[in-house]
Scaffold this motif. Structure first.
Motif, PDB file in Angstrom:
ATOM      1  N   ALA A   1       0.830  -1.206   0.000  1.00 54.04           N
ATOM      2  CA  ALA A   1       0.000   0.000   0.000  1.00 54.04           C
ATOM      3  C   ALA A   1       0.866   1.258   0.000  1.00 54.04           C
ATOM      4  O   ALA A   1       0.568   2.236  -0.694  1.00 54.04           O
ATOM      5  N   GLU A   2       1.960   1.253   0.773  1.00 55.78           N
ATOM      6  CA  GLU A   2       2.862   2.407   0.792  1.00 55.78           C
ATOM      7  C   GLU A   2       3.513   2.615  -0.567  1.00 55.78           C
ATOM      8  O   GLU A   2       3.706   3.750  -1.010  1.00 55.78           O
ATOM      9  N   ARG A   3       3.846   1.520  -1.251  1.00 54.88           N
ATOM     10  CA  ARG A   3       4.445   1.641  -2.578  1.00 54.88           C
ATOM     11  C   ARG A   3       3.449   2.246  -3.568  1.00 54.88           C
ATOM     12  O   ARG A   3       3.810   3.075  -4.400  1.00 54.88           O
ATOM     13  N   ILE A   4       2.189   1.830  -3.480  1.00 54.83           N
ATOM     14  CA  ILE A   4       1.158   2.367  -4.378  1.00 54.83           C
ATOM     15  C   ILE A   4       0.947   3.852  -4.126  1.00 54.83           C
ATOM     16  O   ILE A   4       0.872   4.662  -5.065  1.00 54.83           O
ATOM     17  N   LEU A   5       0.885   4.246  -2.868  1.00 56.77           N
ATOM     18  CA  LEU A   5       0.616   5.644  -2.536  1.00 56.77           C
ATOM     19  C   LEU A   5       1.804   6.547  -2.854  1.00 56.77           C
ATOM     20  O   LEU A   5       1.639   7.761  -2.975  1.00 56.77           O
ATOM     21  N   ALA A   6       3.005   5.981  -2.991  1.00 59.68           N
ATOM     22  CA  ALA A   6       4.178   6.789  -3.317  1.00 59.68           C
ATOM     23  C   ALA A   6       4.269   7.112  -4.801  1.00 59.68           C
ATOM     24  O   ALA A   6       5.028   8.002  -5.197  1.00 59.68           O
ATOM     25  N   SER A   7       3.503   6.443  -5.634  1.00 61.76           N
ATOM     26  CA  SER A   7       3.551   6.654  -7.083  1.00 61.76           C
ATOM     27  C   SER A   7       2.297   7.395  -7.535  1.00 61.76           C
ATOM     28  O   SER A   7       1.181   6.899  -7.338  1.00 61.76           O
ATOM     29  N   PRO A   8       2.447   8.598  -8.151  1.00 57.53           N
ATOM     30  CA  PRO A   8       1.270   9.328  -8.625  1.00 57.53           C
ATOM     31  C   PRO A   8       0.448   8.530  -9.637  1.00 57.53           C
ATOM     32  O   PRO A   8      -0.791   8.601  -9.625  1.00 57.53           O
ATOM     33  N   ALA A   9       1.118   7.764 -10.497  1.00 61.89           N
ATOM     34  CA  ALA A   9       0.384   6.968 -11.486  1.00 61.89           C
ATOM     35  C   ALA A   9      -0.437   5.880 -10.805  1.00 61.89           C
ATOM     36  O   ALA A   9      -1.579   5.610 -11.199  1.00 61.89           O
ATOM     37  N   GLN A  10       0.144   5.260  -9.771  1.00 64.03           N
ATOM     38  CA  GLN A  10      -0.582   4.224  -9.045  1.00 64.03           C
ATOM     39  C   GLN A  10      -1.765   4.809  -8.273  1.00 64.03           C
ATOM     40  O   GLN A  10      -2.833   4.191  -8.183  1.00 64.03           O
ATOM     41  N   VAL A  11      -1.572   6.000  -7.746  1.00 59.83           N
ATOM     42  CA  VAL A  11      -2.667   6.666  -7.024  1.00 59.83           C
ATOM     43  C   VAL A  11      -3.808   6.984  -7.977  1.00 59.83           C
ATOM     44  O   VAL A  11      -4.996   6.811  -7.646  1.00 59.83           O
ATOM     45  N   GLN A  12      -3.472   7.471  -9.192  1.00 63.12           N
ATOM     46  CA  GLN A  12      -4.501   7.763 -10.187  1.00 63.12           C
ATOM     47  C   GLN A  12      -5.266   6.495 -10.559  1.00 63.12           C
ATOM     48  O   GLN A  12      -6.498   6.516 -10.690  1.00 63.12           O
ATOM     49  N   GLN A  13      -4.559   5.395 -10.714  1.00 56.68           N
ATOM     50  CA  GLN A  13      -5.213   4.128 -11.031  1.00 56.68           C
ATOM     51  C   GLN A  13      -6.104   3.667  -9.878  1.00 56.68           C
ATOM     52  O   GLN A  13      -7.201   3.142 -10.097  1.00 56.68           O
ATOM     53  N   LEU A  14      -5.629   3.899  -8.651  1.00 55.83           N
ATOM     54  CA  LEU A  14      -6.421   3.544  -7.478  1.00 55.83           C
ATOM     55  C   LEU A  14      -7.714   4.357  -7.427  1.00 55.83           C
ATOM     56  O   LEU A  14      -8.795   3.826  -7.143  1.00 55.83           O
ATOM     57  N   GLN A  15      -7.633   5.650  -7.745  1.00 50.41           N
ATOM     58  CA  GLN A  15      -8.822   6.494  -7.745  1.00 50.41           C
ATOM     59  C   GLN A  15      -9.821   6.058  -8.818  1.00 50.41           C
ATOM     60  O   GLN A  15     -11.032   6.029  -8.574  1.00 50.41           O
ATOM     61  N   ASN A  16      -9.322   5.719  -9.998  1.00 47.85           N
ATOM     62  CA  ASN A  16     -10.210   5.261 -11.062  1.00 47.85           C
ATOM     63  C   ASN A  16     -10.908   3.955 -10.687  1.00 47.85           C
ATOM     64  O   ASN A  16     -12.083   3.748 -11.019  1.00 47.85           O
ATOM     65  N   THR A  17     -10.180   3.089  -9.988  1.00 52.66           N
ATOM     66  CA  THR A  17     -10.785   1.832  -9.547  1.00 52.66           C
ATOM     67  C   THR A  17     -11.870   2.083  -8.512  1.00 52.66           C
ATOM     68  O   THR A  17     -12.934   1.447  -8.531  1.00 52.66           O
ATOM     69  N   LEU A  18     -11.619   3.029  -7.624  1.00 56.90           N
ATOM     70  CA  LEU A  18     -12.600   3.332  -6.587  1.00 56.90           C
ATOM     71  C   LEU A  18     -13.879   3.914  -7.174  1.00 56.90           C
ATOM     72  O   LEU A  18     -14.988   3.628  -6.699  1.00 56.90           O
ATOM     73  N   LEU A  19     -13.744   4.733  -8.219  1.00 53.59           N
ATOM     74  CA  LEU A  19     -14.930   5.327  -8.837  1.00 53.59           C
ATOM     75  C   LEU A  19     -15.842   4.261  -9.443  1.00 53.59           C
ATOM     76  O   LEU A  19     -17.042   4.481  -9.595  1.00 53.59           O
ATOM     77  N   LYS A  20     -15.275   3.112  -9.795  1.00 54.08           N
ATOM     78  CA  LYS A  20     -16.050   2.040 -10.421  1.00 54.08           C
ATOM     79  C   LYS A  20     -16.436   0.946  -9.428  1.00 54.08           C
ATOM     80  O   LYS A  20     -16.985  -0.076  -9.815  1.00 54.08           O
ATOM     81  N   ALA A  21     -16.144   1.155  -8.148  1.00 58.43           N
ATOM     82  CA  ALA A  21     -16.392   0.120  -7.148  1.00 58.43           C
ATOM     83  C   ALA A  21     -17.867   0.103  -6.746  1.00 58.43           C
ATOM     84  O   ALA A  21     -18.615   1.056  -6.957  1.00 58.43           O
ATOM     85  N   ASP A  22     -18.260  -1.003  -6.153  1.00 56.61           N
ATOM     86  CA  ASP A  22     -19.597  -1.136  -5.582  1.00 56.61           C
ATOM     87  C   ASP A  22     -19.523  -0.688  -4.125  1.00 56.61           C
ATOM     88  O   ASP A  22     -18.747  -1.227  -3.338  1.00 56.61           O
ATOM     89  N   TRP A  23     -20.360   0.290  -3.761  1.00 52.60           N
ATOM     90  CA  TRP A  23     -20.274   0.886  -2.432  1.00 52.60           C
ATOM     91  C   TRP A  23     -21.319   0.337  -1.463  1.00 52.60           C
ATOM     92  O   TRP A  23     -21.427   0.822  -0.338  1.00 52.60           O
ATOM     93  N   THR A  24     -22.072  -0.653  -1.863  1.00 54.74           N
ATOM     94  CA  THR A  24     -23.055  -1.247  -0.955  1.00 54.74           C
ATOM     95  C   THR A  24     -22.332  -1.987   0.158  1.00 54.74           C
ATOM     96  O   THR A  24     -21.642  -2.981  -0.077  1.00 54.74           O
TER      97      THR A  24
END
Length: 231
Positions: A109-132
């Motif tokens: 998780a720390e490695r993902i958050l240290a990379s701007p590209a990985q953070v952008q990918q994480l945000q895009n994944t969250l926008l498509k997630a199921d929030w129920t």
């Protein structure tokens, strides 16, 4: 056995007028008649426009509250629920989001958050997630009464989240009324689990980008912005 009635007798029995015989001789006798089968299903409308009109008429004939925009019966949400029951849904969502984001390991998780590209990918994944089942806290909204509300999401629609507010300690078994929270012009804060129960990641989600239901969001593309204004 009585003989079968003739066509003229049937016509006069149906018409019941004094000049039935004359009408039969002039309009029916010697001609071929196409009789409809009352048990046969009616044919479909000839054009898409007529089909749409028939579908709208059928929807209007359904009882109010038992139809959706497309005419399919909808599932009615209970107006109240115990928070301890909603917690079970939240536990399932935690397992789902861990697998979706790959946040089982703290170092990963720390490695993902240290990379701007990985953070952008994480945000895009969250926008498509199921929030129920997610636990949301409202941190900003054009409706001040909604700020500081927090609870578990039990249903997501095109423009709304149905949230069961968290009760006071010791009242988890008490039936609590669900709240309808609009996505538009609302900022939600969600805590994502990382690894074990002690580590977590807090993120703010903008409701204007979470509009539409999960299947529709999965095909939409969002542009990265420095700030998102609330209406």
């Amino acid at each position: 056995m009585d003989p079968a009635p003739t066509a003229g007798q049937v016509f006069r029995a149906v018409v019941h007028t004094d000049d039935a015989g004359a009408q039969y001789e002039a309009r029916v006798k010697g001609r071929k008649l196409q009789l409809s089968n009352v048990e046969r299903a009616a044919p479909l409308p000839a054009t898409p426009m007529l089909q749409a009109k028939v579908a709208r008429a059928k929807r209007r004939a359904q009882p109010t509250g038992q139809r959706t925009k497309k005419g399919a019966p909808r599932l009615d949400m209970p107006k109240t629920m115990a928070y301890e029951d909603a917690q079970r849904v939240h536990v399932l969502w935690v397992e789902y989001v861990r697998d979706l984001l790959g946040l089982d390991d703290v170092q990963e998780a720390e490695r993902i958050l240290a990379s701007p590209a990985q953070v952008q990918q994480l945000q895009n994944t969250l926008l498509k997630a199921d929030w129920t089942g997610a636990r949301f806290a409202i941190v900003q909204s054009t409706n001040p009464a909604l700020v500081h509300l927090n609870g578990v999401v039990l249903l997501e629609t095109h423009e709304m989240f149905w949230i069961l507010p968290a009760p006071k300690k010791g009242r988890e078994s008490v039936q609590t009324k669900l709240c309808m929270v609009p996505k538009r012009n609302t900022v939600f804060r969600v805590v994502l689990p990382i690894g074990n129960e002690t580590a977590s990641l807090s993120l703010d989600l903008y409701g204007n980008q979470m509009r539409y239901t999960m299947p529709a969001r999965s095909t939409r593309k969002h542009k990265a912005r420095k700030t998102i204004e609330l209406g």
